[in-house]
Motif scaffolding. Structure first.
Motif, PDB file in Angstrom:
ATOM      1  N   ALA A  95       0.839  -1.204   0.000  1.00  9.15           N
ATOM      2  CA  ALA A  95       0.000   0.000   0.000  1.00  9.15           C
ATOM      3  C   ALA A  95       0.873   1.252   0.000  1.00  9.15           C
ATOM      4  O   ALA A  95       0.509   2.262  -0.594  1.00  9.15           O
ATOM      5  CB  ALA A  95      -0.937  -0.009   1.203  1.00  9.15           C
ATOM      6  N   GLU A  96       2.039   1.181   0.641  1.00  7.37           N
ATOM      7  CA  GLU A  96       2.958   2.318   0.664  1.00  7.37           C
ATOM      8  C   GLU A  96       3.689   2.493  -0.663  1.00  7.37           C
ATOM      9  O   GLU A  96       4.100   3.587  -1.002  1.00  7.37           O
ATOM     10  CB  GLU A  96       3.992   2.133   1.774  1.00  7.37           C
ATOM     11  N   ARG A  97       3.872   1.397  -1.409  1.00  7.51           N
ATOM     12  CA  ARG A  97       4.689   1.429  -2.632  1.00  7.51           C
ATOM     13  C   ARG A  97       3.882   1.498  -3.920  1.00  7.51           C
ATOM     14  O   ARG A  97       4.371   1.996  -4.927  1.00  7.51           O
ATOM     15  CB  ARG A  97       5.558   0.167  -2.696  1.00  7.51           C
ATOM     16  N   ALA A  98       2.665   0.958  -3.923  1.00  5.57           N
ATOM     17  CA  ALA A  98       1.909   0.774  -5.168  1.00  5.57           C
ATOM     18  C   ALA A  98       1.003   1.966  -5.470  1.00  5.57           C
ATOM     19  O   ALA A  98       0.322   2.483  -4.594  1.00  5.57           O
ATOM     20  CB  ALA A  98       1.077  -0.493  -5.081  1.00  5.57           C
ATOM     21  N   ASP A  99       1.005   2.356  -6.753  1.00  7.19           N
ATOM     22  CA  ASP A  99       0.127   3.425  -7.209  1.00  7.19           C
ATOM     23  C   ASP A  99      -0.948   2.788  -8.089  1.00  7.19           C
ATOM     24  O   ASP A  99      -1.768   2.030  -7.616  1.00  7.19           O
ATOM     25  CB  ASP A  99       0.934   4.498  -7.938  1.00  7.19           C
ATOM     26  N   GLN A 100      -0.938   3.032  -9.381  1.00  2.30           N
ATOM     27  CA  GLN A 100      -1.945   2.477 -10.280  1.00  2.30           C
ATOM     28  C   GLN A 100      -1.674   1.001 -10.572  1.00  2.30           C
ATOM     29  O   GLN A 100      -0.530   0.565 -10.582  1.00  2.30           O
ATOM     30  CB  GLN A 100      -1.963   3.244 -11.593  1.00  2.30           C
ATOM     31  N   VAL A 101      -2.749   0.275 -10.839  1.00  5.38           N
ATOM     32  CA  VAL A 101      -2.654  -1.149 -11.150  1.00  5.38           C
ATOM     33  C   VAL A 101      -3.034  -1.359 -12.609  1.00  5.38           C
ATOM     34  O   VAL A 101      -4.099  -0.914 -13.044  1.00  5.38           O
ATOM     35  CB  VAL A 101      -3.590  -1.978 -10.238  1.00  5.38           C
ATOM     36  N   TRP A 102      -2.146  -2.054 -13.357  1.00 10.89           N
ATOM     37  CA  TRP A 102      -2.354  -2.330 -14.781  1.00 10.89           C
ATOM     38  C   TRP A 102      -2.350  -3.834 -15.009  1.00 10.89           C
ATOM     39  O   TRP A 102      -1.373  -4.510 -14.666  1.00 10.89           O
ATOM     40  CB  TRP A 102      -1.252  -1.674 -15.614  1.00 10.89           C
ATOM     41  N   VAL A 103      -3.415  -4.353 -15.570  1.00 11.36           N
ATOM     42  CA  VAL A 103      -3.504  -5.768 -15.948  1.00 11.36           C
ATOM     43  C   VAL A 103      -3.108  -5.854 -17.413  1.00 11.36           C
ATOM     44  O   VAL A 103      -3.674  -5.147 -18.251  1.00 11.36           O
ATOM     45  CB  VAL A 103      -4.943  -6.292 -15.722  1.00 11.36           C
ATOM     46  N   ILE A 104      -2.124  -6.713 -17.720  1.00  9.24           N
ATOM     47  CA  ILE A 104      -1.604  -6.737 -19.091  1.00  9.24           C
ATOM     48  C   ILE A 104      -1.713  -8.097 -19.772  1.00  9.24           C
ATOM     49  O   ILE A 104      -1.098  -8.312 -20.801  1.00  9.24           O
ATOM     50  CB  ILE A 104      -0.156  -6.190 -19.150  1.00  9.24           C
ATOM     51  N   GLY A 105      -2.504  -9.007 -19.235  1.00 14.63           N
ATOM     52  CA  GLY A 105      -2.787 -10.251 -19.951  1.00 14.63           C
ATOM     53  C   GLY A 105      -2.392 -11.474 -19.170  1.00 14.63           C
ATOM     54  O   GLY A 105      -1.753 -11.386 -18.149  1.00 14.63           O
ATOM     55  N   GLY A 106      -2.890 -12.560 -19.661  1.00 15.03           N
ATOM     56  CA  GLY A 106      -3.563 -12.985 -20.853  1.00 15.03           C
ATOM     57  C   GLY A 106      -5.075 -12.953 -20.772  1.00 15.03           C
ATOM     58  O   GLY A 106      -5.674 -12.319 -19.902  1.00 15.03           O
ATOM     59  N   SER A 107      -5.676 -13.724 -21.685  1.00 17.08           N
ATOM     60  CA  SER A 107      -7.130 -13.683 -21.887  1.00 17.08           C
ATOM     61  C   SER A 107      -7.935 -13.952 -20.623  1.00 17.08           C
ATOM     62  O   SER A 107      -8.892 -13.236 -20.328  1.00 17.08           O
ATOM     63  CB  SER A 107      -7.547 -14.699 -22.950  1.00 17.08           C
ATOM     64  N   SER A 108      -7.573 -14.994 -19.889  1.00 20.16           N
ATOM     65  CA  SER A 108      -8.362 -15.336 -18.700  1.00 20.16           C
ATOM     66  C   SER A 108      -8.226 -14.260 -17.630  1.00 20.16           C
ATOM     67  O   SER A 108      -9.175 -13.977 -16.901  1.00 20.16           O
ATOM     68  CB  SER A 108      -7.976 -16.709 -18.154  1.00 20.16           C
ATOM     69  N   LEU A 109      -7.058 -13.631 -17.556  1.00 18.25           N
ATOM     70  CA  LEU A 109      -6.868 -12.543 -16.597  1.00 18.25           C
ATOM     71  C   LEU A 109      -7.670 -11.309 -17.024  1.00 18.25           C
ATOM     72  O   LEU A 109      -8.286 -10.637 -16.196  1.00 18.25           O
ATOM     73  CB  LEU A 109      -5.383 -12.207 -16.462  1.00 18.25           C
ATOM     74  N   TYR A 110      -7.690 -11.012 -18.322  1.00 18.64           N
ATOM     75  CA  TYR A 110      -8.529  -9.912 -18.813  1.00 18.64           C
ATOM     76  C   TYR A 110      -9.985 -10.155 -18.410  1.00 18.64           C
ATOM     77  O   TYR A 110     -10.659  -9.269 -17.899  1.00 18.64           O
ATOM     78  CB  TYR A 110      -8.476  -9.807 -20.340  1.00 18.64           C
ATOM     79  N   LYS A 111     -10.451 -11.369 -18.642  1.00 25.61           N
ATOM     80  CA  LYS A 111     -11.848 -11.709 -18.347  1.00 25.61           C
ATOM     81  C   LYS A 111     -12.145 -11.528 -16.859  1.00 25.61           C
ATOM     82  O   LYS A 111     -13.132 -10.917 -16.477  1.00 25.61           O
ATOM     83  CB  LYS A 111     -12.144 -13.146 -18.787  1.00 25.61           C
ATOM     84  N   GLU A 112     -11.252 -12.046 -16.009  1.00 20.77           N
ATOM     85  CA  GLU A 112     -11.460 -11.942 -14.574  1.00 20.77           C
ATOM     86  C   GLU A 112     -11.460 -10.480 -14.117  1.00 20.77           C
ATOM     87  O   GLU A 112     -12.272 -10.067 -13.302  1.00 20.77           O
ATOM     88  CB  GLU A 112     -10.385 -12.733 -13.825  1.00 20.77           C
ATOM     89  N   MET A 113     -10.541  -9.698 -14.659  1.00 26.12           N
ATOM     90  CA  MET A 113     -10.486  -8.278 -14.308  1.00 26.12           C
ATOM     91  C   MET A 113     -11.759  -7.565 -14.754  1.00 26.12           C
ATOM     92  O   MET A 113     -12.331  -6.778 -14.012  1.00 26.12           O
ATOM     93  CB  MET A 113      -9.250  -7.636 -14.961  1.00 26.12           C
TER      94      MET A 113
END
Length: 176
Positions: A95-113
């Motif tokens: 939480a102290e280190r992370a800013d924006q979150v980017w999902v960059i693949g693959g297909s099943s991860l895109y779907k879940e996101m």
């Protein structure tokens, strides 16, 4: 913790890494508080990145795999699934280190996101040509996402590079 989940996709696999490199400023900048953006990707996506480019620089790289027992060389973290990756981001350290979150693949991860709760944005590169591909973004449900008329830093006009025409589109989830 409430956060916007961002997803970068192209409708042809070969353009994704070029697009990511062009968007390097967007997805890799440190903010004034010293935080870094996070990229979440599946194991196959990680290994599809040329080894010389792993990890993706100036970002916290999280790889998802049910098979691996430790993070692949260069990856910062390993999570067994998307929910575990999001829980990792909720730890005090992250939480102290992370800013924006980017999902960059693959297909099943895109779907879940795309099916997850909260605010989600899809940054889509619409290639105006057909290619043989093995990874696809699930269909964008117009009842769940709306195409934004504009988004800061994203060109609205038709783009062309090496004879390939494409357009950037940004979709945002609709609160339900």
């Amino acid at each position: 913790m409430s956060r916007v989940l961002n997803c970068i996709v192209a409708n042809v696999v070969i353009s994704v890494w070029d697009w990511l490199n062009k968007q390097n400023v967007v997805i890799s900048v440190w903010d004034w508080l010293g935080k870094q953006n996070v990229v979440i990707m599946g194991r196959k996506t990680w290994f599809s990145i040329p080894e010389r480019n792993r990890p993706l620089k100036n970002r916290i790289n999280i790889v998802l795999s049910r098979e691996l027992k430790k993070p692949p060389a260069g990856a910062h973290h390993l999570a067994s699934d998307f929910r575990s990756a999001l829980c990792l981001l909720d730890t005090a350290e992250m939480a102290e280190r992370a800013d924006q979150v980017w999902v960059i693949g693959g297909s099943s991860l895109y779907k879940e996101m795309m099916e997850s709760q909260g605010t989600r944005r899809l940054f889509v590169t619409r290639i105006l040509q057909q290619f043989k591909s093995d990874t696809f973004l699930p269909e964008i449900n117009q009842d769940q996402y709306r195409l934004l008329p504009e988004f800061p830093g994203v060109p609205q006009d038709l783009q062309e590079e090496a004879g390939l025409q494409y357009r950037f589109e940004v979709y945002e989830s609709i609160d339900q």
